[in-house]
Scaffold this active site. Structure first.
Site, PDB file in Angstrom:
ATOM      1  N   ASP A 162       0.848  -1.178   0.000  1.00  0.00           N
ATOM      2  CA  ASP A 162       0.000   0.000   0.000  1.00  0.00           C
ATOM      3  C   ASP A 162       0.896   1.244   0.000  1.00  0.00           C
ATOM      4  OD1 ASP A 162      -2.957   0.952   0.597  1.00  0.00           O
ATOM      5  OD2 ASP A 162      -1.601   2.206   1.802  1.00  0.00           O
ATOM      6  N   ASP A 218      -2.280   9.514 -10.235  1.00  0.00           N
ATOM      7  CA  ASP A 218      -2.187   8.501 -11.304  1.00  0.00           C
ATOM      8  C   ASP A 218      -0.740   8.267 -11.714  1.00  0.00           C
ATOM      9  OD1 ASP A 218      -4.909   8.278 -11.224  1.00  0.00           O
ATOM     10  OD2 ASP A 218      -5.274   9.507 -13.019  1.00  0.00           O
ATOM     11  N   GLU A 265      -4.916   2.519  -3.915  1.00  0.00           N
ATOM     12  CA  GLU A 265      -3.458   2.597  -3.926  1.00  0.00           C
ATOM     13  C   GLU A 265      -2.851   1.310  -3.391  1.00  0.00           C
ATOM     14  OE1 GLU A 265      -4.771   4.122   0.079  1.00  0.00           O
ATOM     15  OE2 GLU A 265      -5.473   4.229  -1.974  1.00  0.00           O
TER      16      GLU A 265
END
Length: 561
Positions: free
Chosen positions: A430, A447, A473
């Site tokens: 993560d 992004d 994410e």
């Protein structure tokens, strides 16, 4: 093994796996089948055309043989008449007087005996001295008088036979006894010696000895193209009681042979007819209307002669011509029919061939056009299918597997590792403070971070692992064949690589990025369950977050903690 090969073959032809190849193979099969069918029809037409050419030639040959047979029958009739008269001469006073006249004139250098010029042909002869000069001639036979009267009787028959005069240029009887008979009579009566000498030294006379013609049948003297004689001769020996008396002969001019050929080919609208002797020397030829004469070269003749040795009735192709031939039964020669391509195209078989060729070209053109259209449609559908499949399997931003695809592939890998007793590890990952990145710099910056991270993951695990984006994410990595320790090292390298550089977001803004990792493996628990290992790794990821982030956690906390 055979079942495996069959499955592999079916899988190769599967519309799902390779529809473009299937379409191409199907159209290729149709094209090959249609071409073979058209070729078969062409072969049938060619066979029918060949049979038609041979049948046409056979009809002409039979008609010509029939005309020649009439002449040969006449010659046989004259021989039978002479042989009958040798045995039993007619008791006519005129014939007895002719014998007496012969006795009186036989010593003269040349002489003639005629009973009635209007009804009988005269007999011309030479002296005994002339006969004595060669062993081929002789008057020492007991039936010399009978032969003379038999010759006069044949002269009477020849006068009556208008059909023979119409057919043959000349009919002769030449005796070894020093006289001869000819119809029509010679124009010059003062050179009997020269005429008789020319007759008895001609090939058609000398070839009728018992040695040269033991079968005592018809002999044809072929036309010599390099000579001035423009005729062919058929001869028949006259024998009685094993004694050779003389030769009956019919002489045909080349123009008469051509008339025979014209009569036989009457009604034929195509082709060029040629008559050759057995040495392939040309005798005569005939053209049908609208046909241009073409010459046969020496190699052409040699090829035909070689084929004629194998089969006296056949045909072959020479350039744009079809040559068919057939040996005549009543003539020592071969009749040849030359059929040209332009004639064939104008005929029935040519029209059918052109129509068949046009249909094949039209069908093939339509087939190719249909193939192009369908090929493009299938290609587009395949591309669309692949695009939809890619969208269904992959995450559009990071180009990693999406959650569903990742866990489907991971389950397959789990089963394979369990069956092979190999370890498998899961890394849960993560990005740290990712929400702040979106809030401060916008979703485009977020992004870019996700894409950058996905690239690092793909480069570090290669083809050996499975990686997917399982949240906004959050990423998950499955490593078949890897232990927990090996997975920890890979996670550490990914973490270091992510944290080792800052991303440039524009206008001099540099963004540091870090990530936290949780690692689990089947070698520590013996579990081959994706959800279990993923949940363990997820808990350890949570511990890494609680421990300060930007780290890898691969163990659970102790109970005291």
């Amino acid at each position: 093994m055979m079942k495996l090969d069959s499955r592999r073959w079916l899988n190769t032809l599967s519309l799902r796996n390779n529809p473009v190849r299937v379409v191409s193979l199907c159209f290729s099969a149709v094209l090959v089948f249609s071409t073979q069918l058209a070729w078969r029809e062409v072969a049938v037409l060619e066979e029918a055309y060949t049979s038609s050419q041979r049948n046409s030639l056979e009809n002409v040959a039979n008609k010509m043989d029939a005309q020649l047979q009439a002449n040969l029958d006449g010659l046989t009739f004259y021989r039978n008449s002479i042989q009958e008269a040798l045995q039993t001469p007619l008791a006519f006073s005129g014939l007895r007087d002719a014998v007496g006249t012969f006795v009186q004139k036989r010593q003269q250098p040349q002489w003639a005996i005629s009973l009635d010029n209007r009804r009988m042909l005269p007999v011309y002869g030479v002296s005994d001295d002339f006969i004595a000069q060669t062993a081929l001639l002789s008057r020492n036979n007991p039936k010399l008088s009978n032969e003379l009267t038999a010759t006069l009787e044949v002269g009477y028959l020849l006068r009556l036979s208008a059909t023979v005069r119409h057919v043959a240029q000349r009919v002769l009887y030449v005796s070894r006894g020093g006289f001869f008979l000819t119809n029509p009579p010679p124009a010059d009566l003062n050179n009997t010696i020269e005429q008789y000498y020319a007759l008895v030294t001609s090939p058609w006379f000398t070839s009728q000895t018992q040695r040269n013609n033991p079968g005592r049948g018809f002999l044809w003297q072929p036309h010599a193209p390099d000579s001035d004689v423009r005729s062919v001769v058929v001869s028949l020996p006259v024998d009685d009681e094993h004694y050779w008396y003389g030769v009956l002969a019919m002489e045909f001019s080349l123009s008469q042979i051509k008339r025979y050929l014209a009569t036989a080919s009457e009604g034929e609208k195509e082709g060029e007819y040629r008559l050759y002797d057995l040495r392939m020397n040309p005798i005569t030829s005939l053209l049908t209307d609208g046909v241009i004469a073409t010459s046969l070269t020496e190699p052409d003749k040699a090829q035909i002669a070689h084929a004629f040795e194998q089969d006296t009735r056949g045909g072959l192709r020479l350039d744009t011509r079809y040559i068919s031939w057939q040996k005549l039964q009543n003539f020592d020669g071969v009749l040849i029919r030359v059929h040209h391509l332009q004639e064939g195209l104008r005929g029935e078989y040519g029209s059918l061939s052109l129509a068949l060729g046009a249909l094949w070209i039209l069908f093939t053109s339509m087939l190719i056009l249909a193939w192009v259209v369908i090929y493009r449609m299938v290609n587009n559908m395949t591309a669309l299918q692949k695009s939809l499949q890619w969208q269904a399997w992959y995450d559009g931003l990071t180009r990693l597997f999406n959650r569903g695809t990742l866990f489907d592939r991971a389950n397959v890998a789990m089963r394979a590792c369990r069956a092979q007793q190999k370890p498998i590890a899961v890394i849960q990952m993560d990005l740290d403070y990712f929400k702040n990145i979106n809030d401060r710099f916008g979703h485009q910056a977020g992004d870019r971070v996700l894409v950058h991270t996905a690239g690092i993951i793909s480069s570090r695990i290669g083809n050996a692992g499975l990686a997917g984006r399982v949240g906004g994410e959050e990423f998950c990595i499955v490593l078949p064949g890897a232990t927990k320790e090996a997975a920890r090292l890979i996670a550490e390298r990914i973490r270091e690589r992510i944290n080792s550089r800052e991303l440039l977001l524009g206008k001099g803004v540099m963004l540091p990025v870090s990530a936290s990792f949780g690692v689990s493996g089947s070698d520590e628990s013996g579990q081959y369950d994706v959800e279990f290992l993923q949940s363990v790794a997820d808990k350890r990821l949570y511990l890494a977050k609680q421990s300060g982030r930007n780290r890898v956690c691969c163990s659970d906390p102790s109970p005291a903690e």
